[in-house]
Scaffold this motif. Structure first.
Motif, PDB file in Angstrom:
ATOM      1  N   GLN A 195      -2.463 -15.621 -19.861  1.00 41.42           N
ATOM      2  CA  GLN A 195      -3.483 -16.365 -19.134  1.00 41.42           C
ATOM      3  C   GLN A 195      -2.854 -16.999 -17.897  1.00 41.42           C
ATOM      4  OE1 GLN A 195      -5.148 -18.646 -22.678  1.00 41.42           O
ATOM      5  NE2 GLN A 195      -7.044 -18.027 -21.656  1.00 41.42           N
ATOM      6  N   LEU A 196      -3.709 -17.363 -16.949  1.00 46.47           N
ATOM      7  CA  LEU A 196      -3.242 -17.807 -15.647  1.00 46.47           C
ATOM      8  C   LEU A 196      -2.298 -19.009 -15.698  1.00 46.47           C
ATOM      9  CD1 LEU A 196      -3.340 -17.502 -12.570  1.00 46.47           C
ATOM     10  CD2 LEU A 196      -5.434 -18.886 -12.578  1.00 46.47           C
ATOM     11  N   PRO A 197      -2.577 -20.077 -16.470  1.00 55.23           N
ATOM     12  CA  PRO A 197      -1.637 -21.214 -16.448  1.00 55.23           C
ATOM     13  C   PRO A 197      -0.225 -20.829 -16.871  1.00 55.23           C
ATOM     14  CG  PRO A 197      -3.737 -21.885 -17.375  1.00 55.23           C
ATOM     15  CD  PRO A 197      -3.794 -20.388 -17.247  1.00 55.23           C
ATOM     16  N   GLU A 198      -0.103 -20.027 -17.938  1.00 57.04           N
ATOM     17  CA  GLU A 198       1.229 -19.606 -18.385  1.00 57.04           C
ATOM     18  C   GLU A 198       1.875 -18.673 -17.370  1.00 57.04           C
ATOM     19  OE1 GLU A 198       3.209 -20.410 -20.731  1.00 57.04           O
ATOM     20  OE2 GLU A 198       2.036 -21.508 -22.207  1.00 57.04           O
ATOM     21  N   LEU A 199       1.094 -17.783 -16.788  1.00 54.61           N
ATOM     22  CA  LEU A 199       1.621 -16.857 -15.786  1.00 54.61           C
ATOM     23  C   LEU A 199       2.183 -17.635 -14.599  1.00 54.61           C
ATOM     24  CD1 LEU A 199       1.725 -13.720 -15.363  1.00 54.61           C
ATOM     25  CD2 LEU A 199      -0.357 -13.975 -14.007  1.00 54.61           C
ATOM     26  N   ALA A 200       1.448 -18.656 -14.161  1.00 60.45           N
ATOM     27  CA  ALA A 200       1.910 -19.475 -13.042  1.00 60.45           C
ATOM     28  C   ALA A 200       3.151 -20.275 -13.413  1.00 60.45           C
ATOM     29  CB  ALA A 200       0.784 -20.403 -12.583  1.00 60.45           C
TER      30      ALA A 200
ATOM     31  N   THR B  20      -8.323 -13.022  -9.294  1.00 61.20           N
ATOM     32  CA  THR B  20      -8.335 -13.257  -7.848  1.00 61.20           C
ATOM     33  C   THR B  20      -7.447 -14.438  -7.494  1.00 61.20           C
ATOM     34  OG1 THR B  20     -10.585 -12.376  -7.750  1.00 61.20           O
ATOM     35  CG2 THR B  20      -9.849 -13.690  -5.882  1.00 61.20           C
ATOM     36  N   THR B  21      -7.494 -15.483  -8.317  1.00 62.49           N
ATOM     37  CA  THR B  21      -6.641 -16.647  -8.092  1.00 62.49           C
ATOM     38  C   THR B  21      -5.176 -16.279  -8.271  1.00 62.49           C
ATOM     39  OG1 THR B  21      -8.415 -18.096  -8.881  1.00 62.49           O
ATOM     40  CG2 THR B  21      -6.203 -19.023  -8.789  1.00 62.49           C
ATOM     41  N   ALA B  22      -4.870 -15.463  -9.281  1.00 61.38           N
ATOM     42  CA  ALA B  22      -3.489 -15.021  -9.482  1.00 61.38           C
ATOM     43  C   ALA B  22      -2.966 -14.304  -8.245  1.00 61.38           C
ATOM     44  CB  ALA B  22      -3.403 -14.110 -10.708  1.00 61.38           C
ATOM     45  N   ALA B  23      -3.792 -13.422  -7.679  1.00 58.34           N
ATOM     46  CA  ALA B  23      -3.378 -12.691  -6.486  1.00 58.34           C
ATOM     47  C   ALA B  23      -3.131 -13.644  -5.321  1.00 58.34           C
ATOM     48  CB  ALA B  23      -4.428 -11.650  -6.119  1.00 58.34           C
ATOM     49  N   ALA B  24      -3.992 -14.676  -5.186  1.00 56.92           N
ATOM     50  CA  ALA B  24      -3.814 -15.646  -4.111  1.00 56.92           C
ATOM     51  C   ALA B  24      -2.512 -16.423  -4.261  1.00 56.92           C
ATOM     52  CB  ALA B  24      -5.000 -16.610  -4.086  1.00 56.92           C
ATOM     53  N   LEU B  25      -2.047 -16.588  -5.488  1.00 57.09           N
ATOM     54  CA  LEU B  25      -0.788 -17.283  -5.760  1.00 57.09           C
ATOM     55  C   LEU B  25       0.421 -16.363  -5.639  1.00 57.09           C
ATOM     56  CD1 LEU B  25      -1.924 -19.461  -8.793  1.00 57.09           C
ATOM     57  CD2 LEU B  25      -0.998 -20.353  -6.640  1.00 57.09           C
ATOM     58  N   GLY B  26       0.189 -15.109  -5.293  1.00 58.55           N
ATOM     59  CA  GLY B  26       1.291 -14.164  -5.207  1.00 58.55           C
ATOM     60  C   GLY B  26       1.731 -13.643  -6.553  1.00 58.55           C
ATOM     61  N   LEU B  27       0.883 -13.786  -7.573  1.00 59.98           N
ATOM     62  CA  LEU B  27       1.190 -13.309  -8.916  1.00 59.98           C
ATOM     63  C   LEU B  27       0.494 -11.976  -9.154  1.00 59.98           C
ATOM     64  CD1 LEU B  27       0.595 -16.701 -10.765  1.00 59.98           C
ATOM     65  CD2 LEU B  27       2.774 -15.790  -9.936  1.00 59.98           C
ATOM     66  N   ASP B  28       0.986 -11.220 -10.083  1.00 59.73           N
ATOM     67  CA  ASP B  28       0.412  -9.922 -10.405  1.00 59.73           C
ATOM     68  C   ASP B  28      -0.733 -10.099 -11.398  1.00 59.73           C
ATOM     69  OD1 ASP B  28      -0.229  -7.326 -10.996  1.00 59.73           O
ATOM     70  OD2 ASP B  28       1.759  -6.771 -11.762  1.00 59.73           O
TER      71      ASP B  28
END
Length: 416
Positions: free
Chosen positions: A245-250, A392-400
């Motif tokens: 999920q996004l929080p852990e990925l970030a 989309t938010t992940a991509a904006a953060l430079g994450l895959d």
């Protein structure tokens, strides 16, 4: 929308809980009348009649709300660099927990729907094995545990989505409520079991009522829990792979994560700073504080009072909360002013206060993205799922986005 490591900045996802912008095609499956649901439009219409003026939502308008939900009281254009669209929910029903988990990248398409009354035998056995005293309350399909904790259907979501373990904190500490909830969670087939402790206006059995679809439970808004200080809530969800999920990925990529409001109660991330709050002013203040911290950031915040107003069918309160949110968004737009920063304003479901019942409504939600440094305004195609907001938010953060269990980046469609 994608930024590399050098330019990824601060990203805020602000979820206005229960803020729908029109019924999805299947909204009437449970309640046919829900096909007319339009939380945003009906609140705007009611406010003009009740207040004698249009709602003051200049920032939501500037973020493109009027582009995806045309209305006479919303701006039809903007000079801000925004991308605007709408998203289908991507999970069955209309539920805050499932909505947020989906938005963060979980696959919640197979939520199990079950009434507590269908599982009394196994729940009772589990509680007694754990050493609790269990009895039916007045012969109805809900349980009284240790003389103080009610285990019951959640009446604020669609029937069978969630169960609650509720008690007055004067009678039992929150740890005791949580212990009961965890035992129930171990055998529950539903999306979440919610532990709720607070201060009520009277004995909790006085606020037990029948819900839709054969459910029986505590009318939590009527009990006074939400009006009194000291409310404690813990959401125990169905087993999910939170590492995708996004929080852990970030967090794994070194981005500080802050979870604000109800998001702090329902999202998993060991490294996150948590700022639980219910008052909208507190949610907005915690969000702004997190943005002011130096360096990169992911902030996921939930404005809960809009959802509470929907449950209470209080359209004027809902309108006032929207104006308060709009004022808070003005501060966030000013703070998030660097290329690479993003402000994403969305919802998790609808909660139309004019619909004639106190349940969530199955509606599309807005996806409004402020993108400093971008040129022009973009219209986004409809997203199939809230998971696409997370991707989309992940991509904006430079994450895959492939690191998430669900969702894909919303493609650009057209400049306006």
């Amino acid at each position: 929308m994608t930024g590399g490591r050098a330019d990824r900045g601060r990203t805020v996802i602000l979820v206005v809980d229960g803020f729908g912008i029109g019924a999805m095609p299947d909204a009437g499956a449970l309640r046919p009348g829900d096909l007319t649901a339009d939380t945003c439009g009906h609140v705007l219409d009611h406010a003009r009649k009740a207040l004698g003026r249009p709602l003051r939502l200049p920032v939501l308008g500037a973020l493109g709300l009027g582009l995806v939900h045309p209305h006479p009281d919303l701006a039809r254009g903007t000079r801000l660099p925004v991308a605007a669209g709408r998203a289908a929910l991507g999970y069955p029903g209309a539920d805050t927990f499932a909505g947020h988990q989906t938005m963060m990248g979980a696959d919640f398409s197979r939520v199990t729907v079950a009434r507590l009354g269908e599982h009394l035998t196994e729940v009772t056995a589990a509680l007694r094995t754990a050493g609790h005293r269990v009895e039916l309350l007045g012969g109805r399909p809900l349980l009284l545990v240790d003389g103080s904790v009610l285990v019951h259907d959640n009446l604020e979501a669609d029937p069978g989505i969630n169960w609650n373990a509720s008690a007055e904190l004067d009678a039992v500490g929150f740890d005791g409520i949580l212990a009961v909830a965890r035992t129930v969670r171990a055998v529950a087939p539903v999306a979440r079991v919610i532990a709720v402790g607070g201060h009520a206006d009277g004995p909790l059995p006085e606020f037990v009522r029948d819900g839709d679809g054969g459910t029986v439970g505590l009318d939590t808004p009527a009990s006074g829990f939400y009006r009194h200080d000291g409310l404690q809530v813990r959401h125990l969800g169905a087993e999910l792979d939170h590492t995708r999920q996004l929080p852990e990925l970030a967090a794994r990529s070194g981005i500080p994560v802050t979870l604000v409001g109800k998001a702090a109660d329902i999202l998993a991330c060991e490294a996150a700073v948590r700022r639980p709050a219910v008052p909208t002013a507190d949610v907005l203040a915690h969000t702004a504080e997190a943005v002011r911290a130096p360096g990169e950031a992911l902030v996921v915040a939930n404005v809960q009072e809009s959802d509470l107003a929907g449950h209470q069918q209080d359209t004027e309160r809902y309108a006032r909360i929207l104006e308060q949110v709009d004022a808070g968004l003005a501060a966030l737009v000013a703070l998030l002013d660097r290329p690479g920063d993003r402000l994403v304003v969305t919802g998790d479901h609808g909660n139309d206060p004019t619909i004639g019942h106190a349940y969530h409504t199955r509606e599309y939600v807005p996806v409004l993205i402020h993108r400093p440094g971008a040129s022009g305004v973009e219209l986004l195609p409809d997203a199939d799922s809230l998971a696409d907001v997370g991707a989309t938010t992940a991509a904006a953060l430079g994450l895959d986005p492939e690191g998430l269990a669900n969702g894909r980046r919303i493609p650009q469609r057209a400049a306006v």
